[in-house]
Design a protein around this motif. Structure first.
Motif, PDB file in Angstrom:
ATOM      1  N   PRO A  15      -0.931 -12.400  18.604  1.00 50.49           N
ATOM      2  CA  PRO A  15      -1.429 -12.449  20.464  1.00 50.49           C
ATOM      3  C   PRO A  15      -3.103 -12.362  20.234  1.00 50.49           C
ATOM      4  N   SER A  16      -3.895 -14.164  21.484  1.00 50.23           N
ATOM      5  CA  SER A  16      -4.729 -13.114  21.352  1.00 50.23           C
ATOM      6  C   SER A  16      -5.472 -12.270  21.918  1.00 50.23           C
ATOM      7  N   SER A  17      -4.785 -10.914  22.640  1.00 48.32           N
ATOM      8  CA  SER A  17      -4.876  -9.843  22.621  1.00 48.32           C
ATOM      9  C   SER A  17      -3.868  -9.096  22.918  1.00 48.32           C
ATOM     10  N   ASN A  18      -4.104  -6.898  22.848  1.00 49.81           N
ATOM     11  CA  ASN A  18      -2.398  -6.993  22.183  1.00 49.81           C
ATOM     12  C   ASN A  18      -2.150  -6.251  23.936  1.00 49.81           C
ATOM     13  N   LEU A  19      -2.569  -7.271  25.252  1.00 49.38           N
ATOM     14  CA  LEU A  19      -2.016  -6.845  26.032  1.00 49.38           C
ATOM     15  C   LEU A  19      -1.408  -8.343  26.421  1.00 49.38           C
ATOM     16  N   GLU A  20      -1.061  -8.908  25.324  1.00 46.82           N
ATOM     17  CA  GLU A  20       0.243 -10.432  25.339  1.00 46.82           C
ATOM     18  C   GLU A  20       1.223  -9.763  24.727  1.00 46.82           C
ATOM     19  N   ILE A  21       2.102 -10.378  25.192  1.00 48.19           N
ATOM     20  CA  ILE A  21       3.413 -10.601  24.866  1.00 48.19           C
ATOM     21  C   ILE A  21       3.484 -12.111  24.241  1.00 48.19           C
ATOM     22  N   PRO A  22       3.622 -11.999  22.687  1.00 44.35           N
ATOM     23  CA  PRO A  22       3.614 -12.961  21.944  1.00 44.35           C
ATOM     24  C   PRO A  22       5.630 -13.927  22.170  1.00 44.35           C
ATOM     25  N   ARG A  23       4.161 -15.950  22.225  1.00 42.55           N
ATOM     26  CA  ARG A  23       5.735 -16.601  22.837  1.00 42.55           C
ATOM     27  C   ARG A  23       6.625 -16.096  24.456  1.00 42.55           C
ATOM     28  N   ILE A  24       6.388 -15.352  25.055  1.00 46.23           N
ATOM     29  CA  ILE A  24       6.686 -15.022  26.598  1.00 46.23           C
ATOM     30  C   ILE A  24       7.114 -16.503  27.066  1.00 46.23           C
ATOM     31  N   ALA A  25       8.519 -17.066  27.007  1.00 38.66           N
ATOM     32  CA  ALA A  25       7.819 -17.713  28.452  1.00 38.66           C
ATOM     33  C   ALA A  25       8.851 -17.472  29.457  1.00 38.66           C
ATOM     34  N   PHE A  26       9.823 -16.982  29.672  1.00 38.89           N
ATOM     35  CA  PHE A  26      10.504 -16.090  30.135  1.00 38.89           C
ATOM     36  C   PHE A  26      11.680 -14.931  30.201  1.00 38.89           C
ATOM     37  N   ILE A  27      11.890 -13.860  31.549  1.00 39.81           N
ATOM     38  CA  ILE A  27      12.892 -13.383  30.414  1.00 39.81           C
ATOM     39  C   ILE A  27      14.063 -13.494  31.597  1.00 39.81           C
ATOM     40  N   ASP A  28      15.105 -12.674  30.455  1.00 47.09           N
ATOM     41  CA  ASP A  28      16.690 -12.495  31.744  1.00 47.09           C
ATOM     42  C   ASP A  28      16.744 -10.705  31.326  1.00 47.09           C
ATOM     43  N   VAL A  29      18.094 -10.247  32.222  1.00 50.69           N
ATOM     44  CA  VAL A  29      18.009  -8.373  32.509  1.00 50.69           C
ATOM     45  C   VAL A  29      19.439  -8.750  31.892  1.00 50.69           C
ATOM     46  N   TYR A  30      19.378  -7.418  31.879  1.00 47.24           N
ATOM     47  CA  TYR A  30      20.425  -6.630  31.067  1.00 47.24           C
ATOM     48  C   TYR A  30      20.499  -5.188  31.893  1.00 47.24           C
ATOM     49  N   ASP A  31      21.881  -5.037  32.511  1.00 46.11           N
ATOM     50  CA  ASP A  31      22.141  -3.201  33.104  1.00 46.11           C
ATOM     51  C   ASP A  31      23.246  -3.158  32.357  1.00 46.11           C
TER      52      ASP A  31
END
Length: 154
Positions: A15-31
């Motif tokens: 990632p360009s900085s340590n404040l970025e999540i690499p390759r993130i395009a979307f999330i899903d959720v597990y509960d």
């Protein structure tokens, strides 16, 4: 021994900085219902965002930098008419602030909905509801997901 070994390491995305999540395009959720205190009873619903890349594949926790500030917003709804549309108003809303360690890298996410705060009537309401979750990162914006089959009580 004077023989040489050549190790080939594929280029890893950084990632360009340590404040970025690499390759993130979307999330899903597990509960899931879980126990997070010392007694034997389940205490409520744990909300676990899952990071996905553009192909839908997982971005694993070991690829995510530590300490990224995150805000998780959770809204829990009834779905008494079973149409996969949330009955308004929400029966629970909550905002959770922490880091990638707290929500994406932990065995038990800190985004937790205590059972005492889930407002349902077991004699009238359907057992399953809808959970809407958003996750906000400092540099990459907000990502949202919805789960339409959440157990509202145990």
């Amino acid at each position: 021994d004077t023989s040489k070994i050549t190790v080939i390491v594929p280029k890893l995305y950084q990632p360009s900085s340590n404040l970025e999540i690499p390759r993130i395009a979307f999330i899903d959720v597990y509960d899931r219902w879980a126990n997070w205190n010392a007694d034997a009873d389940e205490d409520g619903i744990v909300v676990e965002p899952r990071v996905r890349d553009a192909t839908g594949g997982s971005v694993y926790s070991f690829d995510i930098p530590d300490g990224i500030p995150l805000t998780i917003e959770a809204k829990l709804f009834k779905d008494n008419d079973r149409d996969d549309r949330p009955d308004q108003p929400p029966i629970y809303t909550g905002t959770f602030k922490g880091t990638s360690n707290d929500f994406l890298k932990s065995d038990l996410s800190l985004a937790r909905i205590p059972k005492e705060q889930i407002r349902v009537d077991r004699t009238r309401d359907r057992e399953y509801g809808i959970l809407e979750v958003s996750m906000t990162t400092p540099k990459q914006g907000t990502f949202s997901a919805r789960e339409t089959f959440v157990t509202l009580w145990k």
